[in-house]
Every structure is written in C-alpha cells, then in structure tokens.
Motif scaffolding. Structure first.
Motif, short mmCIF file in Angstrom:
data_model
loop_
_atom_site.label_atom_id
_atom_site.label_comp_id
_atom_site.label_asym_id
_atom_site.label_seq_id
_atom_site.Cartn_x
_atom_site.Cartn_y
_atom_site.Cartn_z
N HIS A 1 0.83 -1.21 0.00
CA HIS A 1 0.00 0.00 0.00
C HIS A 1 0.86 1.26 0.00
CE1 HIS A 1 -3.47 2.51 0.68
NE2 HIS A 1 -2.85 3.06 1.71
N ASN B 1 1.95 2.37 -3.38
CA ASN B 1 0.80 2.68 -4.24
C ASN B 1 0.31 1.52 -5.10
OD1 ASN B 1 0.52 5.31 -3.31
ND2 ASN B 1 2.10 6.03 -4.70
N LYS C 1 -2.65 -0.90 -5.76
CA LYS C 1 -4.08 -0.89 -5.45
C LYS C 1 -4.51 -2.30 -5.03
CE LYS C 1 -4.52 3.33 -6.87
NZ LYS C 1 -3.99 4.27 -5.96
N ARG D 1 -7.09 -5.13 -3.06
CA ARG D 1 -8.50 -5.43 -2.78
C ARG D 1 -8.62 -5.82 -1.30
NH1 ARG D 1 -11.05 -6.27 -7.77
NH2 ARG D 1 -9.56 -6.64 -9.45
N GLN E 1 -4.33 -7.69 -7.46
CA GLN E 1 -4.39 -6.23 -7.35
C GLN E 1 -5.34 -5.65 -8.40
OE1 GLN E 1 -0.82 -4.07 -8.45
NE2 GLN E 1 -0.07 -5.89 -9.52
N GLU E 2 -5.89 -4.50 -8.09
CA GLU E 2 -6.79 -3.83 -9.01
C GLU E 2 -6.00 -3.24 -10.15
OE1 GLU E 2 -9.09 -1.02 -6.79
OE2 GLU E 2 -10.04 -2.58 -5.59
N GLU F 1 -5.55 -0.81 -13.39
CA GLU F 1 -6.06 0.48 -13.89
C GLU F 1 -6.49 0.29 -15.34
OE1 GLU F 1 -3.62 3.88 -13.26
OE2 GLU F 1 -3.03 3.19 -11.28
#
Length: 130
Positions: free
Chosen positions: A68, A71, A73, A75, A125-126, A128
């Motif tokens: 985190h 940076n 992202k 869940r 991870q999310e 983009e």
C-alpha cells in the motif's frame, strides 16, 4: 489491555461487521470474545507459542502495508483472506517447529507469512483501465 481489546472487538463486530449500533449486540460480542479467550486458555499454550503467533500476525501484515505504501491498489477481501491464510499457515509451521524440534520450520513459517500474502495480493491487485 483487556478492556481495550473488549471495546475494540465489540465495536468491530457490532458496528463494522453487523452494521448495528445497539448496546446488546456489543455486549454479546464481548461475551463471545471472553468465552473464546477462556477456551483458548485451556490449551495451556506456552509463552513461546503466543510470541510466535504475534510474530506471524506482524510478518503477514508487513506485506499489505508495504504494498500500500508503494501505491499498489489492493482489494480488501484479498488482504483479509491472504493475511488469514498466512497467519494460520505460518503459525502451524512455527508450532510444528516447537513440537517436533525442527528449527528450520521457523524460517519456513516466516517465509510463508511473507510470500503467501505477496503472491496473492500481487495477483489480485486492481488493474487500472485506460
């Protein structure tokens, strides 16, 4: 310490998980937590086992905090389940190290607690979207 833990657990369960702001729900959560703690006390765990459990929790939470901070992202559900699996698995390995007198399992438990969350969180991870 006990009072703070009871307040934290009752607030977590009643307000965050159950979304209820009733005193009865908080008290029931406190009673359930105390009964759980009492049941665990029957296991007659040594201080080393308790220290190892705390170490497992700390090691497994290092990865989500680090990711985190750079940076990535993450869940929420992935953090929860990866940390849960990491704590259970690493605690099992460290407990095995104590019971079977296999100190190498202490290293395996630390690696398990680091690598499982890292793998799961990086794979889930999310992304983009462009």
């Amino acid at each position: 310490v006990i009072d703070a833990a009871l307040n934290y657990i009752s607030s977590l369960i009643s307000m965050d998980w159950l979304k209820k702001r009733e005193v009865g729900v908080s008290r029931a959560a406190m009673v359930a937590f105390m009964l759980f703690a009492w049941a665990v006390s029957w296991l007659k765990l040594e201080i080393w086992t308790i220290v190892m459990l705390m170490g497992c929790v700390r090691i497994s939470m290092f990865v989500p905090v680090f990711l985190h901070s750079v940076n990535v992202k993450l869940r929420e559900q992935a953090i929860f389940y990866a940390s849960l699996v990491a704590v259970i698995g690493s605690f099992y390995l460290s407990y095995t190290a104590r019971m079977d007198k296999l100190p190498i399992y202490d290293m395996y438990s630390a690696l398990f607690a680091l690598l499982v969350p890292a793998g799961v969180l990086l794979l889930t991870q999310e992304r983009e979207t462009a």
